[in-house]
Design an enzyme around this catalytic site. Sequence first.
Site, mmCIF file in Angstrom:
data_model
loop_
_atom_site.group_PDB
_atom_site.id
_atom_site.type_symbol
_atom_site.label_atom_id
_atom_site.label_comp_id
_atom_site.label_asym_id
_atom_site.label_seq_id
_atom_site.Cartn_x
_atom_site.Cartn_y
_atom_site.Cartn_z
ATOM 1 N N TRP A 217 0.787 -1.225 0.000
ATOM 2 C CA TRP A 217 0.000 0.000 0.000
ATOM 3 C C TRP A 217 0.821 1.277 0.000
ATOM 4 O O TRP A 217 0.288 2.359 -0.206
ATOM 5 C CB TRP A 217 -0.966 0.029 1.184
ATOM 6 C CG TRP A 217 -0.431 -0.406 2.520
ATOM 7 C CD1 TRP A 217 -0.636 -1.611 3.123
ATOM 8 C CD2 TRP A 217 0.366 0.360 3.442
ATOM 9 N NE1 TRP A 217 -0.019 -1.650 4.353
ATOM 10 C CE2 TRP A 217 0.598 -0.459 4.583
ATOM 11 C CE3 TRP A 217 0.905 1.648 3.424
ATOM 12 C CZ2 TRP A 217 1.345 -0.033 5.683
ATOM 13 C CZ3 TRP A 217 1.646 2.076 4.512
ATOM 14 C CH2 TRP A 217 1.867 1.249 5.624
ATOM 15 N N ASN A 218 2.135 1.186 0.209
ATOM 16 C CA ASN A 218 2.869 2.447 0.390
ATOM 17 C C ASN A 218 3.253 3.116 -0.921
ATOM 18 O O ASN A 218 3.365 4.338 -0.973
ATOM 19 C CB ASN A 218 4.099 2.234 1.283
ATOM 20 C CG ASN A 218 4.995 1.109 0.817
ATOM 21 O OD1 ASN A 218 4.548 0.151 0.195
ATOM 22 N ND2 ASN A 218 6.275 1.209 1.127
ATOM 23 N N GLY B 262 5.960 -6.679 0.359
ATOM 24 C CA GLY B 262 5.282 -6.539 1.629
ATOM 25 C C GLY B 262 6.167 -6.987 2.772
ATOM 26 O O GLY B 262 7.395 -6.995 2.658
ATOM 27 N N LEU C 126 10.837 -7.704 0.403
ATOM 28 C CA LEU C 126 10.268 -7.713 1.747
ATOM 29 C C LEU C 126 10.816 -6.580 2.612
ATOM 30 O O LEU C 126 11.294 -5.576 2.095
ATOM 31 C CB LEU C 126 10.516 -9.086 2.379
ATOM 32 C CG LEU C 126 10.035 -10.276 1.528
ATOM 33 C CD1 LEU C 126 10.379 -11.591 2.195
ATOM 34 C CD2 LEU C 126 8.542 -10.188 1.244
ATOM 35 N N CYS D 267 10.130 0.245 2.945
ATOM 36 C CA CYS D 267 10.952 -0.913 3.307
ATOM 37 C C CYS D 267 12.419 -0.540 3.442
ATOM 38 O O CYS D 267 13.171 -1.214 4.146
ATOM 39 C CB CYS D 267 10.777 -2.015 2.265
ATOM 40 S SG CYS D 267 11.075 -1.485 0.570
ATOM 41 N N GLU E 36 11.140 -4.514 12.416
ATOM 42 C CA GLU E 36 10.712 -3.445 11.502
ATOM 43 C C GLU E 36 9.482 -2.733 12.057
ATOM 44 O O GLU E 36 8.443 -3.348 12.285
ATOM 45 C CB GLU E 36 10.394 -4.019 10.123
ATOM 46 C CG GLU E 36 10.085 -2.946 9.097
ATOM 47 C CD GLU E 36 9.826 -3.500 7.709
ATOM 48 O OE1 GLU E 36 10.242 -2.848 6.723
ATOM 49 O OE2 GLU E 36 9.213 -4.569 7.605
#
Length: 493
Positions: free
Chosen positions: A151-152, A228, A251, A284, A385
Amino acid sequence: MKKYNHFINGQDVAPTNGNWIDSVDPYRGEAWAQIPQGNAADADLAVMAAHRAMTEGPWAQMNPSERARLMIRLADLIEKNAEHLAEIEVRDNGKLLTEMRGQLNYQPNWWRYFAGLADKIEGSVMPIDKPQHFTYTRQEPVGVVVAITAWNSPLLFVAWKCAAAIAAGCTVVIKPSEFASVSTLEFVQLTREAGFPDGVFNVVTGYGAEIGSALIDHPQVAKITFTGSDATGALIYAQAAKSMKRVSLELGGKSPNIVFDDCNLDAAASGVISGIFAATGQTCIAGSRLLVQNSIKAQFTEKLVQLGLTARKGDPMKPDTNIGPVTTQPQYEKILDYMRIAKQEGARCVLGGGPATDANLPGGQFVEPTIFTDVTPEMRIAKEEVFGPVLSIIGFEDEADAIRIANDTIYGLAAGIWTKDMGRSFRMSAAIKAGTIWVNTYRAISYMMPFGGMKHSGIGRESGIVAIQEYLETKSVWISYDDNVPSNPFVMR
């Protein structure tokens, strides 16, 4: 409020179950659009459309140069509609318009770059050691590709995954995050305008458990590409393995930003702030671990605090806003939880440390840009994270100490190094286990440079020439021109 449909086989298709999901504007905290709540039946429709396009339709007969021309046409349309698509992404995920506008204006480069590679996919003739044989290899598209995006930066991930896949001759089914699907549903309309045959691009939306899982299990899907979290990536990896599907995974990360005492401190401070507070830390590659040499730790921390205090929170559509809202309510709660955990474990908060309560922030999903010092590598805030604007400062003595701390993580996506010592920059770049190393810069990306991670940060690479290999299979062909019958047919030739 606009109601969207799936895009399947070149048509807008309502969800088979008749259900939609509200898409929430994270800045205002209110629904502004509706997307289909897809299920296994919708997944099957999309995959079979993509499969037919691969095997029966005009796409299957199209030569690479023709594919390239369509991709260039699509790039032109993205360029023409960049402002519109950027504004939609801001409504959907709350990131700054200045950043989304930059991303959308830059994205056509991916489509043009891979269009240039489409007609340069070559096999090889092998100088084989077997007499009277002609041997060669073919590079063939892997098949139907399912692209599951985060979604980012939804459309950036579409470009990273689909430009290479389409150039290779694959067809795609895109499943965007249910939190930010609208920009992908708008984008895919441009593929029809560009002239792509029906079924080459398909977009279905909904929850991962209902439609994402069905896409991964579908027997006509050849490859899954996902962006993701590492936890979700591991589940997808395991599920895809049951049917031997190809997988590439981009990831999470816990990237170190390493500041030596010989660097340009002002440039380093700007790079560190950009690395963690840009995009509200929802990236990320966030440089969430600051490793700073002990000789300048106090001085540099104060410089960061002063710079962090200048960050303006507010409407992501406004050009002077620096910090936008957290995109989703679950992520907002997760960030606040990590702030509490850091304080409980003994980290000292020198900036922020909680929710933002300014009167001009209507949606309720804002957090303060936060800096913790006195952090040790064993603390959860230094190991896990957070995916938010939360920086952990860890001191180090020398190169060996910095390398040890930097590599003491399950992740390996990116790292930053700040130094004027050229020899040190080469030594550190070689020693740190990460897919991307930035020296005296941070958050730089290009369609020309491979991107991906080591360890829990992923499998495979996106962008650059190597990315197209993720969507190709190598076939070996042997042709004998020996007229003699083998003397013993029961042994290997």
